[in-house]
Design a protein around this motif. Structure first.
Motif, PDB file in Angstrom:
ATOM      1  N   ALA A  38     -10.475  -0.709  -3.933  1.00 53.47           N
ATOM      2  CA  ALA A  38     -11.913  -0.456  -3.948  1.00 53.47           C
ATOM      3  C   ALA A  38     -12.300   0.685  -3.026  1.00 53.47           C
ATOM      4  CB  ALA A  38     -12.678  -1.720  -3.552  1.00 53.47           C
ATOM      5  N   ASN A  39     -11.543   0.878  -1.962  1.00 52.76           N
ATOM      6  CA  ASN A  39     -11.838   1.945  -1.002  1.00 52.76           C
ATOM      7  C   ASN A  39     -11.089   3.232  -1.285  1.00 52.76           C
ATOM      8  OD1 ASN A  39     -13.549   1.055   1.578  1.00 52.76           O
ATOM      9  ND2 ASN A  39     -12.394  -0.721   0.854  1.00 52.76           N
ATOM     10  N   ASP A  40     -10.341   3.250  -2.403  1.00 57.74           N
ATOM     11  CA  ASP A  40      -9.526   4.427  -2.752  1.00 57.74           C
ATOM     12  C   ASP A  40      -8.511   4.755  -1.670  1.00 57.74           C
ATOM     13  OD1 ASP A  40     -10.841   4.818  -5.195  1.00 57.74           O
ATOM     14  OD2 ASP A  40     -12.461   5.922  -4.209  1.00 57.74           O
ATOM     15  N   ASP A  41      -8.080   3.745  -0.940  1.00 53.59           N
ATOM     16  CA  ASP A  41      -7.046   3.929   0.075  1.00 53.59           C
ATOM     17  C   ASP A  41      -5.677   3.750  -0.565  1.00 53.59           C
ATOM     18  OD1 ASP A  41      -8.878   4.308   2.150  1.00 53.59           O
ATOM     19  OD2 ASP A  41      -9.048   2.154   2.509  1.00 53.59           O
ATOM     20  N   PRO A  42      -4.649   4.401  -0.021  1.00 52.41           N
ATOM     21  CA  PRO A  42      -3.301   4.223  -0.583  1.00 52.41           C
ATOM     22  C   PRO A  42      -2.785   2.815  -0.312  1.00 52.41           C
ATOM     23  CG  PRO A  42      -3.214   5.489   1.451  1.00 52.41           C
ATOM     24  CD  PRO A  42      -4.677   5.344   1.104  1.00 52.41           C
ATOM     25  N   VAL A  43      -1.954   2.311  -1.191  1.00 54.57           N
ATOM     26  CA  VAL A  43      -1.416   0.971  -1.038  1.00 54.57           C
ATOM     27  C   VAL A  43      -0.536   0.870   0.215  1.00 54.57           C
ATOM     28  CG1 VAL A  43       0.683   1.352  -2.409  1.00 54.57           C
ATOM     29  CG2 VAL A  43      -0.352  -0.941  -2.310  1.00 54.57           C
ATOM     30  N   THR A  44      -0.056   2.015   0.685  1.00 57.78           N
ATOM     31  CA  THR A  44       0.769   2.022   1.893  1.00 57.78           C
ATOM     32  C   THR A  44      -0.019   1.604   3.132  1.00 57.78           C
ATOM     33  OG1 THR A  44       0.320   4.404   2.075  1.00 57.78           O
ATOM     34  CG2 THR A  44       2.404   3.746   1.067  1.00 57.78           C
ATOM     35  N   ASP A  45      -1.355   1.591   3.033  1.00 63.54           N
ATOM     36  CA  ASP A  45      -2.156   1.128   4.165  1.00 63.54           C
ATOM     37  C   ASP A  45      -1.947  -0.361   4.421  1.00 63.54           C
ATOM     38  OD1 ASP A  45      -3.154   3.626   4.550  1.00 63.54           O
ATOM     39  OD2 ASP A  45      -5.263   3.078   4.358  1.00 63.54           O
ATOM     40  N   ALA A  46      -1.352  -1.054   3.466  1.00 66.56           N
ATOM     41  CA  ALA A  46      -1.051  -2.477   3.651  1.00 66.56           C
ATOM     42  C   ALA A  46       0.251  -2.687   4.422  1.00 66.56           C
ATOM     43  CB  ALA A  46      -0.956  -3.174   2.299  1.00 66.56           C
ATOM     44  N   THR A  47       0.946  -1.609   4.738  1.00 65.07           N
ATOM     45  CA  THR A  47       2.238  -1.726   5.424  1.00 65.07           C
ATOM     46  C   THR A  47       2.101  -2.456   6.754  1.00 65.07           C
ATOM     47  OG1 THR A  47       3.027   0.324   4.403  1.00 65.07           O
ATOM     48  CG2 THR A  47       4.202  -0.448   6.355  1.00 65.07           C
ATOM     49  N   GLY A  48       1.076  -2.113   7.523  1.00 66.37           N
ATOM     50  CA  GLY A  48       0.881  -2.763   8.816  1.00 66.37           C
ATOM     51  C   GLY A  48       0.639  -4.253   8.669  1.00 66.37           C
ATOM     52  N   PHE A  49      -0.146  -4.621   7.659  1.00 68.05           N
ATOM     53  CA  PHE A  49      -0.422  -6.026   7.375  1.00 68.05           C
ATOM     54  C   PHE A  49       0.863  -6.779   7.043  1.00 68.05           C
ATOM     55  CE2 PHE A  49      -0.985  -8.855   3.646  1.00 68.05           C
ATOM     56  CZ  PHE A  49      -1.580  -9.929   4.278  1.00 68.05           C
ATOM     57  N   VAL A  50       1.689  -6.191   6.184  1.00 69.08           N
ATOM     58  CA  VAL A  50       2.941  -6.836   5.776  1.00 69.08           C
ATOM     59  C   VAL A  50       3.893  -6.955   6.966  1.00 69.08           C
ATOM     60  CG1 VAL A  50       4.972  -6.666   4.280  1.00 69.08           C
ATOM     61  CG2 VAL A  50       2.718  -6.037   3.396  1.00 69.08           C
ATOM     62  N   LEU A  51       4.052  -5.868   7.710  1.00 70.63           N
ATOM     63  CA  LEU A  51       4.991  -5.873   8.833  1.00 70.63           C
ATOM     64  C   LEU A  51       4.568  -6.848   9.931  1.00 70.63           C
ATOM     65  CD1 LEU A  51       5.893  -2.083   9.212  1.00 70.63           C
ATOM     66  CD2 LEU A  51       7.240  -3.914   8.159  1.00 70.63           C
ATOM     67  N   LEU A  52       3.269  -6.920  10.208  1.00 76.90           N
ATOM     68  CA  LEU A  52       2.812  -7.849  11.238  1.00 76.90           C
ATOM     69  C   LEU A  52       3.041  -9.294  10.791  1.00 76.90           C
ATOM     70  CD1 LEU A  52       1.492  -8.389  13.936  1.00 76.90           C
ATOM     71  CD2 LEU A  52      -0.739  -8.301  12.815  1.00 76.90           C
ATOM     72  N   THR A  53       2.777  -9.570   9.520  1.00 71.74           N
ATOM     73  CA  THR A  53       3.027 -10.913   8.992  1.00 71.74           C
ATOM     74  C   THR A  53       4.499 -11.279   9.142  1.00 71.74           C
ATOM     75  OG1 THR A  53       1.238 -10.668   7.377  1.00 71.74           O
ATOM     76  CG2 THR A  53       2.857 -12.391   6.966  1.00 71.74           C
ATOM     77  N   LEU A  54       5.378 -10.361   8.773  1.00 75.03           N
ATOM     78  CA  LEU A  54       6.812 -10.620   8.867  1.00 75.03           C
ATOM     79  C   LEU A  54       7.258 -10.766  10.318  1.00 75.03           C
ATOM     80  CD1 LEU A  54       8.153  -8.098   6.196  1.00 75.03           C
ATOM     81  CD2 LEU A  54       7.659 -10.534   5.920  1.00 75.03           C
ATOM     82  N   PHE A  55       6.659  -9.970  11.209  1.00 76.79           N
ATOM     83  CA  PHE A  55       7.022 -10.059  12.623  1.00 76.79           C
ATOM     84  C   PHE A  55       6.670 -11.427  13.203  1.00 76.79           C
ATOM     85  CE2 PHE A  55       5.675  -9.570  17.099  1.00 76.79           C
ATOM     86  CZ  PHE A  55       6.913  -9.245  17.651  1.00 76.79           C
ATOM     87  N   ILE A  56       5.489 -11.931  12.848  1.00 75.77           N
ATOM     88  CA  ILE A  56       5.088 -13.250  13.341  1.00 75.77           C
ATOM     89  C   ILE A  56       6.020 -14.328  12.791  1.00 75.77           C
ATOM     90  CG2 ILE A  56       3.242 -14.963  13.385  1.00 75.77           C
ATOM     91  CD1 ILE A  56       1.241 -12.666  13.163  1.00 75.77           C
ATOM     92  N   LEU A  57       6.391 -14.198  11.513  1.00 76.82           N
ATOM     93  CA  LEU A  57       7.312 -15.160  10.921  1.00 76.82           C
ATOM     94  C   LEU A  57       8.687 -15.116  11.587  1.00 76.82           C
ATOM     95  CD1 LEU A  57       6.523 -14.693   7.116  1.00 76.82           C
ATOM     96  CD2 LEU A  57       5.786 -16.570   8.596  1.00 76.82           C
ATOM     97  N   ALA A  58       9.065 -13.953  12.088  1.00 77.09           N
ATOM     98  CA  ALA A  58      10.377 -13.796  12.722  1.00 77.09           C
ATOM     99  C   ALA A  58      10.370 -14.193  14.197  1.00 77.09           C
ATOM    100  CB  ALA A  58      10.852 -12.347  12.586  1.00 77.09           C
ATOM    101  N   LEU A  59       9.191 -14.389  14.781  1.00 77.18           N
ATOM    102  CA  LEU A  59       9.111 -14.680  16.214  1.00 77.18           C
ATOM    103  C   LEU A  59       9.920 -15.903  16.649  1.00 77.18           C
ATOM    104  CD1 LEU A  59       5.417 -13.867  17.230  1.00 77.18           C
ATOM    105  CD2 LEU A  59       7.524 -12.745  17.992  1.00 77.18           C
ATOM    106  N   PRO A  60       9.905 -17.027  15.897  1.00 72.06           N
ATOM    107  CA  PRO A  60      10.712 -18.176  16.341  1.00 72.06           C
ATOM    108  C   PRO A  60      12.194 -17.841  16.491  1.00 72.06           C
ATOM    109  CG  PRO A  60       9.129 -18.871  14.693  1.00 72.06           C
ATOM    110  CD  PRO A  60       9.078 -17.375  14.736  1.00 72.06           C
ATOM    111  N   SER A  61      12.771 -17.163  15.510  1.00 69.03           N
ATOM    112  CA  SER A  61      14.188 -16.823  15.598  1.00 69.03           C
ATOM    113  C   SER A  61      14.436 -15.756  16.669  1.00 69.03           C
ATOM    114  CB  SER A  61      14.710 -16.331  14.239  1.00 69.03           C
ATOM    115  OG  SER A  61      13.960 -15.227  13.779  1.00 69.03           O
TER     116      SER A  61
END
Length: 210
Positions: free
Chosen positions: A141-164
């Motif tokens: 909707a904002n005409d932003d590139p889909v790569t702008d979601a990279t930070g969202f994905v990486l932060l989610t994965l980082f939190i999931l990896a925190l226990p290990s």
């Protein structure tokens, strides 16, 4: 959509069994392989949902929409509906303190099981699929590139990896702390999720009414 706007939604993604699962996996015999498989499965499903939602959003083009509304307004409205659904679902399940019955299987989990669990939980759990779709359509909707979601994905994965990561760095101290963190997250994650969803609703309304 800026990177700072999308990052808080990572908290919504991991609230509930999504973060409880890697905590359990971090204490299994094959914790390295199980945790890696879980995070990789999550990466694939989150990325898939976001890209599909983004492509569907951009394919609508910039033409007129329903009842004269612009395509962007319709996309923002769709995001708003999805977020409200996520808020209602989170609130309705706020008193569910017991973990799912299948979580007991995590003590003997295999990497294959862990991969499937990460893929299904983070990709198709109701609040998660709504959140990922919201991110993809919001970027479209904002005409932003889909790569702008990279930070969202990486932060989610980082939190999931925190226990290990905690077990890797701190060893037995992390193993002792993980049950306490697990219980706190299980009791309070819905409050955090509601706060983040409310923030994103405000941002969506601002764009919708602009």
């Amino acid at each position: 959509m800026s990177l700072l706007e999308v990052l808080p939604l990572a908290i919504v993604m991991i609230a509930g069994p999504q973060i409880l699962s890697p905590i359990f996996l971090a204490t299994t015999e094959q914790w390295r392989a199980n945790s890696t498989a879980y995070v990789f499965g999550a990466f694939l499903s989150i990325s898939l949902i976001i890209v599909v939602a983004y492509l569907l959003g951009t394919s609508l083009g910039d033409g007129g929409g329903l009842l004269g509304a612009s395509t962007k307004q319709l996309l923002y409205l769709a995001v708003l509906v999805l977020l409200l659904y996520a808020a209602v679902t989170t609130y309705r399940k706020r008193n569910v303190s017991e973990p799912p019955a299948w979580i007991g299987r995590l003590t003997t989990a295999t990497p294959r099981f862990s991969f499937r669990l990460g893929f299904l939980l983070l990709g198709f759990f109701p609040t998660d699929i709504v959140t990922s779709v919201s991110v993809g359509t919001y970027l479209a909707a904002n005409d932003d590139p889909v790569t702008d979601a990279t930070g969202f994905v990486l932060l989610t994965l980082f939190i999931l990896a925190l226990p290990s990561l905690g077990v890797f760095v701190l060893g037995e101290r992390a193993e002792a702390a993980l049950p306490v963190i697990r219980d706190w997250m299980n009791d309070n994650s819905w409050i955090i999720s509601e706060a983040v969803i409310a923030l994103f609703v405000v941002l969506t309304l601002q764009n919708l009414l602009a």
